[in-house]
Design a protein around this motif. Sequence first.
Motif, PDB file in Angstrom:
ATOM      1  N   PHE A 154     -27.422  -3.933 -41.879  1.00 44.88           N
ATOM      2  CA  PHE A 154     -27.639  -2.814 -40.981  1.00 44.88           C
ATOM      3  C   PHE A 154     -26.301  -2.264 -40.516  1.00 44.88           C
ATOM      4  N   ALA A 155     -26.116  -0.998 -40.678  1.00 46.23           N
ATOM      5  CA  ALA A 155     -24.882  -0.376 -40.205  1.00 46.23           C
ATOM      6  C   ALA A 155     -24.800  -0.501 -38.684  1.00 46.23           C
ATOM      7  N   GLY A 156     -23.589  -0.644 -38.193  1.00 49.42           N
ATOM      8  CA  GLY A 156     -23.385  -0.755 -36.756  1.00 49.42           C
ATOM      9  C   GLY A 156     -22.296   0.188 -36.284  1.00 49.42           C
ATOM     10  N   GLU A 157     -22.509   0.802 -35.135  1.00 52.87           N
ATOM     11  CA  GLU A 157     -21.538   1.722 -34.552  1.00 52.87           C
ATOM     12  C   GLU A 157     -20.988   1.097 -33.270  1.00 52.87           C
ATOM     13  N   THR A 158     -19.692   1.099 -33.123  1.00 51.73           N
ATOM     14  CA  THR A 158     -19.056   0.467 -31.962  1.00 51.73           C
ATOM     15  C   THR A 158     -18.066   1.419 -31.316  1.00 51.73           C
ATOM     16  N   ARG A 159     -18.090   1.468 -29.989  1.00 49.47           N
ATOM     17  CA  ARG A 159     -17.097   2.200 -29.208  1.00 49.47           C
ATOM     18  C   ARG A 159     -16.436   1.218 -28.254  1.00 49.47           C
ATOM     19  N   VAL A 160     -15.106   1.179 -28.282  1.00 43.29           N
ATOM     20  CA  VAL A 160     -14.356   0.202 -27.490  1.00 43.29           C
ATOM     21  C   VAL A 160     -13.302   0.911 -26.663  1.00 43.29           C
ATOM     22  N   ASP A 165      -4.100  -5.396 -21.246  1.00 41.70           N
ATOM     23  CA  ASP A 165      -4.358  -6.808 -20.962  1.00 41.70           C
ATOM     24  C   ASP A 165      -5.638  -7.314 -21.610  1.00 41.70           C
ATOM     25  N   GLY A 166      -6.244  -6.501 -22.465  1.00 41.27           N
ATOM     26  CA  GLY A 166      -7.444  -6.901 -23.179  1.00 41.27           C
ATOM     27  C   GLY A 166      -8.737  -6.535 -22.496  1.00 41.27           C
ATOM     28  N   THR A 167      -8.705  -6.233 -21.191  1.00 38.52           N
ATOM     29  CA  THR A 167      -9.933  -5.908 -20.473  1.00 38.52           C
ATOM     30  C   THR A 167     -10.413  -4.505 -20.832  1.00 38.52           C
ATOM     31  N   GLY A 168     -11.681  -4.265 -20.572  1.00 38.27           N
ATOM     32  CA  GLY A 168     -12.260  -2.965 -20.883  1.00 38.27           C
ATOM     33  C   GLY A 168     -13.749  -3.100 -21.120  1.00 38.27           C
ATOM     34  N   SER A 169     -14.297  -2.234 -21.941  1.00 40.40           N
ATOM     35  CA  SER A 169     -15.727  -2.236 -22.211  1.00 40.40           C
ATOM     36  C   SER A 169     -15.991  -1.873 -23.671  1.00 40.40           C
ATOM     37  N   GLN A 170     -17.182  -2.279 -24.116  1.00 43.29           N
ATOM     38  CA  GLN A 170     -17.575  -2.022 -25.499  1.00 43.29           C
ATOM     39  C   GLN A 170     -19.057  -1.693 -25.547  1.00 43.29           C
ATOM     40  N   ILE A 171     -19.417  -0.730 -26.380  1.00 42.21           N
ATOM     41  CA  ILE A 171     -20.811  -0.368 -26.605  1.00 42.21           C
ATOM     42  C   ILE A 171     -21.113  -0.531 -28.092  1.00 42.21           C
ATOM     43  N   ASN A 172     -22.202  -1.239 -28.396  1.00 40.96           N
ATOM     44  CA  ASN A 172     -22.620  -1.442 -29.787  1.00 40.96           C
ATOM     45  C   ASN A 172     -23.986  -0.803 -30.019  1.00 40.96           C
ATOM     46  N   LYS A 173     -24.133  -0.187 -31.146  1.00 41.75           N
ATOM     47  CA  LYS A 173     -25.405   0.438 -31.512  1.00 41.75           C
ATOM     48  C   LYS A 173     -25.743   0.089 -32.952  1.00 41.75           C
ATOM     49  N   GLN A 174     -26.927  -0.461 -33.147  1.00 43.07           N
ATOM     50  CA  GLN A 174     -27.373  -0.762 -34.504  1.00 43.07           C
ATOM     51  C   GLN A 174     -27.973   0.491 -35.128  1.00 43.07           C
ATOM     52  N   LEU A 175     -27.633   0.722 -36.391  1.00 40.66           N
ATOM     53  CA  LEU A 175     -28.068   1.919 -37.094  1.00 40.66           C
ATOM     54  C   LEU A 175     -29.019   1.552 -38.232  1.00 40.66           C
ATOM     55  N   ALA A 205     -26.099  -1.367 -24.067  1.00 41.74           N
ATOM     56  CA  ALA A 205     -25.457  -1.869 -22.862  1.00 41.74           C
ATOM     57  C   ALA A 205     -23.945  -1.781 -22.977  1.00 41.74           C
ATOM     58  N   MET A 206     -23.306  -1.584 -21.840  1.00 40.92           N
ATOM     59  CA  MET A 206     -21.849  -1.615 -21.763  1.00 40.92           C
ATOM     60  C   MET A 206     -21.431  -3.076 -21.589  1.00 40.92           C
ATOM     61  N   ILE A 207     -20.706  -3.598 -22.566  1.00 41.85           N
ATOM     62  CA  ILE A 207     -20.311  -5.002 -22.558  1.00 41.85           C
ATOM     63  C   ILE A 207     -18.885  -5.121 -22.041  1.00 41.85           C
ATOM     64  N   PRO A 208     -18.649  -5.896 -20.971  1.00 43.42           N
ATOM     65  CA  PRO A 208     -17.272  -6.051 -20.476  1.00 43.42           C
ATOM     66  C   PRO A 208     -16.444  -6.913 -21.415  1.00 43.42           C
ATOM     67  N   LEU A 209     -15.187  -6.579 -21.551  1.00 41.98           N
ATOM     68  CA  LEU A 209     -14.279  -7.330 -22.401  1.00 41.98           C
ATOM     69  C   LEU A 209     -13.402  -8.242 -21.560  1.00 41.98           C
ATOM     70  N   PRO A 210     -13.202  -9.490 -21.974  1.00 42.48           N
ATOM     71  CA  PRO A 210     -12.382 -10.425 -21.203  1.00 42.48           C
ATOM     72  C   PRO A 210     -10.902 -10.169 -21.440  1.00 42.48           C
ATOM     73  N   PRO A 211     -10.065 -10.680 -20.547  1.00 36.96           N
ATOM     74  CA  PRO A 211      -8.617 -10.543 -20.768  1.00 36.96           C
ATOM     75  C   PRO A 211      -8.184 -11.265 -22.039  1.00 36.96           C
TER      76      PRO A 211
END
Length: 336
Positions: A154-160, A165-175, A205-211
């Motif tokens: 399954f194709a997947g789309e990701t926005r990061v 410092d590595g922190t931030g957020s990520q969104i994943n969508k299955q296509l 969901a918006m997934i938080p990214l760890p440091p």
Amino acid sequence: MFGAERTRTLLGPVDPARTAAVAPPPVSAQELINRAGTTEMDAGRRRVRPTRRLVLTAGTLAVAAGAVAVLQPFDRPAPDVPGGPGIAAGSVLVPVSYQFDTNPPEAGPQLRALAAKIKDAEYDHLDGRYMYHHTKVWGDPVMTSADRRHHVAFAGETRVWQAADGTGSQINKQLEPQYPDQESRDYWQRNLASLPTVDATAAPAMIPLPPMELTPPSADPSQLRELLKVEYGPGAASKEVSTLYSRFVVPRAARAEILRVLADVPGFRWRGQVTDRAGRAGLAITFDDREHDAQSLLIFHPKTGELLAHERLTLSPVRISAYKVILDAAWTDRIG
């Protein structure tokens, strides 16, 4: 190419097993295999188990379950199973067409020429707290039939959005599901319908990214050679270039030096002008790994030298085994 941890990250809150405690299996894998071919009693009647087996890992099943739900509800018949539940058919992947398909020249001279003339990318004139990447990936993981002949992923789309410092957020969508050949598409169209579903209307969901420690790439050739693992050959270098461009917003000087470093790696062949899976014009190089029946493909922007795509193909027969398309990279102060 591109593992179990990544699969769980991609699924995020739609992972049906995210809160499950995994206990040791009460029955060994070999015993389960032995049982698969035997008969059993069901409500006093003898029922024969199907002989067809699917080679699926637990992580793969979870990905498939989540991905099917994103596509559409099971509310219409599959074309080759009258009256049965249907799924989105998906597409058959076609390898990228090369300008130089046969007898391609060595890539070194062309890569050096490209490095000498690249221009600023749009993001070279931007700044911000977060590095932003928008990617589309297929081929991790892949579901394979028991005879190893039929494949689907399954194709997947990701926005990061990721800070220094590595922190931030990520969104994943299955296509949609995609297949390396028509035979695989026909096979899995008959065999995917029984997979479970989740809420198809739920927003990703918006997934938080760890440091984590992130060291931006420099334009120093020796550091880049080490970073790209060129001592292990073109296959390793291709993978590391893909990882680098998916993680960092690479400045112009480093982009040029990456091209020069790749130019000195024996084995890359120049494929000339191509069109990537997003419809963008690019310049391509490949490495044929005959020992593993595989080919690595890198596609670069013809003006800025940015990496547009990385693909992995089998050589006999020629078909896609994985791809990554970098749809956008930028600096920004906003998430979302």
